[in-house]
Design an enzyme around this catalytic site. Sequence first.
Site, PDB file in Angstrom:
ATOM      1  N   TYR A   1       1.729  10.752  -3.677  1.00 31.81           N
ATOM      2  CA  TYR A   1       1.837  11.099  -5.089  1.00 31.81           C
ATOM      3  C   TYR A   1       1.736  12.606  -5.317  1.00 31.81           C
ATOM      4  O   TYR A   1       1.220  13.054  -6.336  1.00 31.81           O
ATOM      5  CB  TYR A   1       0.756  10.366  -5.913  1.00 31.81           C
ATOM      6  CG  TYR A   1       0.812   8.874  -5.756  1.00 31.81           C
ATOM      7  CD1 TYR A   1       1.900   8.155  -6.226  1.00 31.81           C
ATOM      8  CD2 TYR A   1      -0.211   8.168  -5.117  1.00 31.81           C
ATOM      9  CE1 TYR A   1       1.971   6.783  -6.075  1.00 31.81           C
ATOM     10  CE2 TYR A   1      -0.144   6.799  -4.960  1.00 31.81           C
ATOM     11  CZ  TYR A   1       0.958   6.111  -5.447  1.00 31.81           C
ATOM     12  OH  TYR A   1       1.027   4.748  -5.291  1.00 31.81           O
TER      13      TYR A   1
ATOM     14  N   CYS B   1       3.076  28.723 -16.114  1.00 31.12           N
ATOM     15  CA  CYS B   1       2.579  29.302 -17.361  1.00 31.12           C
ATOM     16  C   CYS B   1       1.896  28.287 -18.256  1.00 31.12           C
ATOM     17  O   CYS B   1       2.350  28.034 -19.370  1.00 31.12           O
ATOM     18  CB  CYS B   1       3.721  29.985 -18.079  1.00 31.12           C
ATOM     19  SG  CYS B   1       4.338  31.324 -17.078  1.00 31.12           S
TER      20      CYS B   1
ATOM     21  N   PRO C   1       0.823  -1.215   0.000  1.00 32.41           N
ATOM     22  CA  PRO C   1       0.000   0.000   0.000  1.00 32.41           C
ATOM     23  C   PRO C   1       0.856   1.264   0.000  1.00 32.41           C
ATOM     24  O   PRO C   1       1.921   1.307   0.624  1.00 32.41           O
ATOM     25  CB  PRO C   1      -0.787  -0.115   1.306  1.00 32.41           C
ATOM     26  CG  PRO C   1       0.088  -0.922   2.207  1.00 32.41           C
ATOM     27  CD  PRO C   1       0.879  -1.858   1.322  1.00 32.41           C
TER      28      PRO C   1
ATOM     29  N   ARG D   1      -1.266  16.301  -9.489  1.00 29.86           N
ATOM     30  CA  ARG D   1      -2.386  15.385  -9.704  1.00 29.86           C
ATOM     31  C   ARG D   1      -3.605  16.035 -10.365  1.00 29.86           C
ATOM     32  O   ARG D   1      -4.196  15.441 -11.268  1.00 29.86           O
ATOM     33  CB  ARG D   1      -2.797  14.688  -8.401  1.00 29.86           C
ATOM     34  CG  ARG D   1      -1.638  13.881  -7.770  1.00 29.86           C
ATOM     35  CD  ARG D   1      -2.073  12.996  -6.625  1.00 29.86           C
ATOM     36  NE  ARG D   1      -2.880  11.890  -7.083  1.00 29.86           N
ATOM     37  CZ  ARG D   1      -4.180  11.855  -7.035  1.00 29.86           C
ATOM     38  NH1 ARG D   1      -4.855  12.842  -6.479  1.00 29.86           N
ATOM     39  NH2 ARG D   1      -4.837  10.834  -7.518  1.00 29.86           N
TER      40      ARG D   1
HETATM   41  N1  LLP Z   1       2.515  -1.709  -6.078  1.00 35.14           N
HETATM   42  C1  LLP Z   1       2.693  -1.447  -7.386  1.00 35.14           C
HETATM   43  C2  LLP Z   1       3.328  -2.444  -8.234  1.00 35.14           C
HETATM   44  C3  LLP Z   1       2.254  -0.221  -7.918  1.00 35.14           C
HETATM   45  O1  LLP Z   1       2.421   0.035  -9.208  1.00 35.14           O
HETATM   46  C4  LLP Z   1       1.626   0.729  -7.067  1.00 35.14           C
HETATM   47  C5  LLP Z   1       1.174   2.011  -7.597  1.00 35.14           C
HETATM   48  C6  LLP Z   1       1.491   0.411  -5.696  1.00 35.14           C
HETATM   49  C7  LLP Z   1       1.943  -0.821  -5.250  1.00 35.14           C
HETATM   50  C8  LLP Z   1       0.879   1.349  -4.710  1.00 35.14           C
HETATM   51  O2  LLP Z   1      -0.486   1.502  -4.962  1.00 35.14           O
HETATM   52  P1  LLP Z   1      -1.415   2.363  -3.950  1.00 35.14           P
HETATM   53  O3  LLP Z   1      -1.535   1.621  -2.647  1.00 35.14           O
HETATM   54  O4  LLP Z   1      -0.763   3.671  -3.772  1.00 35.14           O
HETATM   55  O5  LLP Z   1      -2.726   2.469  -4.658  1.00 35.14           O
HETATM   56  N2  LLP Z   1       0.496   8.769  -9.492  1.00 35.14           N
HETATM   57  C9  LLP Z   1      -0.817   8.175  -9.387  1.00 35.14           C
HETATM   58  C10 LLP Z   1      -0.761   6.818  -8.732  1.00 35.14           C
HETATM   59  C11 LLP Z   1       0.107   5.832  -9.462  1.00 35.14           C
HETATM   60  C12 LLP Z   1       0.131   4.487  -8.797  1.00 35.14           C
HETATM   61  C13 LLP Z   1       1.072   3.570  -9.488  1.00 35.14           C
HETATM   62  N3  LLP Z   1       1.287   2.330  -8.840  1.00 35.14           N
HETATM   63  C14 LLP Z   1      -1.735   9.124  -8.639  1.00 35.14           C
HETATM   64  O6  LLP Z   1      -1.299  10.203  -8.262  1.00 35.14           O
HETATM   65  O7  LLP Z   1      -2.910   8.826  -8.451  1.00 35.14           O
END
Ligand code: LLP
Length: 434
Positions: free
Chosen positions: A373, A344, A274, A312
């Site tokens: 993020y 800009c 997570p 974001r």
């Molecule tokens: N494991 C893997 C292989 C991943 O690719 C990701 C996120 C996670 C774990 C963590 O996932 P989470 O628990 O955070 O949902 N920049 C985007 C989010 C990109 C997520 C990419 N992978 C945003 O700002 O929403």
Amino acid sequence: MSGFSYRTGALYAEDVALTDIAAQVGTPTYVYSAAVLERNYRAYEQVFGGQNVGIHFALKANGNLAIVALLGSFGAGADIVSLGELRRALAAGIPPDRIVFSGVGKTNEELAAAVKAGIAQINVESEPELEALDGIARAAGRRQRIVLRINPDVDARTHEKISTGKRGDKFGIPYADAQALYRRAASLPGVEPVGLALHIGSQLIDLAPYKAAYRKVADLVQDLRRDGLTVQALDLGGGIGITYNDEKPPSLDEYATIVCDTVGNLGCRLAIEPGRSVVASAGVLLSRVIYCKNGAANDILIMDAGMNDLMRPSMYGAYHPIYPVQEPSPDAKMTAVDVVGPVCETGDTFARARLLPPLGTNDLVAFGAAGAYCSSMSSTYNARPLAAEVLVHGHSYDVVRARQSIEAMFADEHMPDWVTGTDPIAMTAGRKRA
Ligand code: LLP
């Protein structure tokens, strides 16, 4: 927004007034609450810890050393995707045997560093990566534990840019190829395939895609075992979605029930990675209004934070709550305003027609749910230095990343003499070559 609350008319992070942080550290500044971070992490631990589930914090959500070290002190491992994140995790004191390495494009240099560090597991995403890793591990005299990341071909029903488990997405090994590749992996001396991984996307609000994906992975485990292969470990990917606006994410208990019902009886050691749900609600981006100007549609609040600090909204059309630091009086007149940054391009817009009380020059606001993020995706676009980061702990706080200096921003850049004109011979030669 617990951990952040209004007290005597002003917004606090735990027991520290955000106005104090703004006065002493300046703006824009990311402010994190250690208490919220701990609460979010312990929630995972409570639901999963007893069942021997490894919790690997996804550094991509927030790789600040203090944040990672704090989570490490609670027992968290790390999910990394680059050499930089490996170095961050190690620098923050995460033991190598609690680190897993995901990612679709790991270079030989990155694989070699991971093998050398002795990390717990590498999540292999393709046949060429498998072959490369086998060679690298053999050369190092090691047998690297791996899992194969499969692409279960499930629609995560999240934003298209963060959906990762559908056929055609760049991630993972096609479901149909997984068994053959696992068998191949088992025959290689440099790797030890111990299980499977999957990650179907981020910010999932609906549990049905998890259920579908985990069922498919459970079927694959049975197929592999029927084939005489050993499968002991399952890495279930990222955490659950969170509330930015009006989303109603599942509870961790509901998620755990799905995990239990689908893969709970396979006798596998489980892992989760997570990021967002651990750190998003633990952070705000503190920013000051530069000007409020009349716009054709709505008034426009121009902040000193820009899309380079918080990308974001611009990148995903994401919603972040906006809290005035001075608590609005109950009878304050709310008006629809556009909230923008100074960068800009029109994409540098945080919110359109957001209902806010009257705000003007020098007023402070906090963008909520900004722990994940946000800082980790920031850049120096428009030659804007990276924002400062502060970690609040009860009554005190520490600057855990100093605001980048303008000098540091371009310290690694170099002007060759032939460009600056101090080496006329080389200049002429350069022109001739062209
Ligand atoms: N494991 C893997 C292989 C991943 O690719 C990701 C996120 C996670 C774990 C963590 O996932 P989470 O628990 O955070 O949902 N920049 C985007 C989010 C990109 C997520 C990419 N992978 C945003 O700002 O929403």
